[in-house]
Design an enzyme around this catalytic site. Structure first.
Site, PDB file in Angstrom:
ATOM      1  N   ASP A  36       0.878  -1.159   0.000  1.00 30.60           N
ATOM      2  CA  ASP A  36       0.000   0.000   0.000  1.00 30.60           C
ATOM      3  C   ASP A  36       0.925   1.222   0.000  1.00 30.60           C
ATOM      4  O   ASP A  36       2.124   1.095   0.269  1.00 30.60           O
ATOM      5  CB  ASP A  36      -0.883  -0.023   1.252  1.00 30.60           C
ATOM      6  CG  ASP A  36      -1.664   1.260   1.436  1.00 30.60           C
ATOM      7  OD1 ASP A  36      -2.365   1.669   0.499  1.00 30.60           O
ATOM      8  OD2 ASP A  36      -1.540   1.871   2.520  1.00 30.60           O
TER       9      ASP A  36
ATOM     10  N   ASP B  69      -0.047   5.087   1.026  1.00 28.58           N
ATOM     11  CA  ASP B  69      -0.234   6.075   2.092  1.00 28.58           C
ATOM     12  C   ASP B  69      -0.243   5.412   3.465  1.00 28.58           C
ATOM     13  O   ASP B  69      -1.049   4.522   3.735  1.00 28.58           O
ATOM     14  CB  ASP B  69      -1.547   6.837   1.872  1.00 28.58           C
ATOM     15  CG  ASP B  69      -1.494   7.680   0.612  1.00 28.58           C
ATOM     16  OD1 ASP B  69      -0.590   8.519   0.506  1.00 28.58           O
ATOM     17  OD2 ASP B  69      -2.350   7.488  -0.269  1.00 28.58           O
TER      18      ASP B  69
END
Length: 221
Positions: A9, A11
């Protein structure tokens, strides 16, 4: 199970962008109604731009349209996101996985225009990934597994041979629904019980704590 690919991922997992989002969104909420964005931070993690906007606008009953909200948010993020730093432990793991011959990709809910702000600020990091899939590339956002399955397909690795790194419960759920192994980094704004409900393969407070050999040993038990 052999880990052949790692899916990151972005953020809160690769980059410490949460303070940027909290400031960008919080300033709008404060200006409009004087509220505190921290009330909904836990609900925004891993969500698409449109879903996040709906959550904030509905929760605080903001007197502006979604288009106005997103425009002001983007203006704020253009100023803030280029300053986001790589999280501790990320570079070491990226280098280790590369040395082990493990393919790496990114699966982020961010739309392309925000992805590019971060990619342009950290070209050396993003050049290490074989694929980057963003929210604009899929129909369904996390916790739907679509973005993880597409990333695995781009990496030419079966889902069961993928390991996902996430900071959002929605992302962990999506990874597990995709049939992948998943590890999480705890977010201080999210109750730990929400992570445990996702049944991750491991949880950490920092990626500096992660060991692939130790994870493989635990999975094999």
């Amino acid at each position: 199970m052999e880990i052949q690919a790692v899916i990151w991922d972005m953020d809160g997992t690769l980059l410490d962008t949460e303070p940027c989002y909290m400031e960008a969104e919080g300033s709008i909420v404060k200006r409009c109604v004087g509220g505190d964005i921290a009330e909904v931070t836990h609900a925004l993690l891993g969500k698409t731009e449109n879903d996040s906007a709906n959550i904030v606008i509905n929760h605080f009953k903001l007197p502006i349209s979604k288009e106005e909200y997103l425009k002001e948010r983007y203006i704020n993020l253009m100023r803030l996101l280029p300053n986001a730093q790589v999280l501790p432990g990320v570079w070491e793991l990226v280098n280790e996985f590369e040395l082990r011959g493990i393919r790496q990709g990114v699966a982020t809910s961010s739309p392309k225009h925000l992805l590019e702000l971060k990619r342009n600020a950290h070209p050396d990091l993003f050049n290490r990934f074989q694929t980057v899939v963003c929210g604009d590339d899929v129909k369904n956002g996390k916790p739907d597994p679509e973005i993880f399955l597409l990333t695995a397909q781009n990496l030419d690795v079966a889902p069961e041979n993928c390991l996902v790194f996430e900071d959002a419960p929605a992302g962990l759920i999506g990874a597990k629904r995709a049939g992948m192994k998943a590890v999480g980094i705890l977010n201080p704004h999210v109750n730990k019980s929400l992570y445990e409900e996702c049944i991750p393969d491991a949880l950490f407070t920092s990626w500096t704590e992660f060991s692939l050999d130790r994870l493989n040993a635990n999975i094999s038990k």
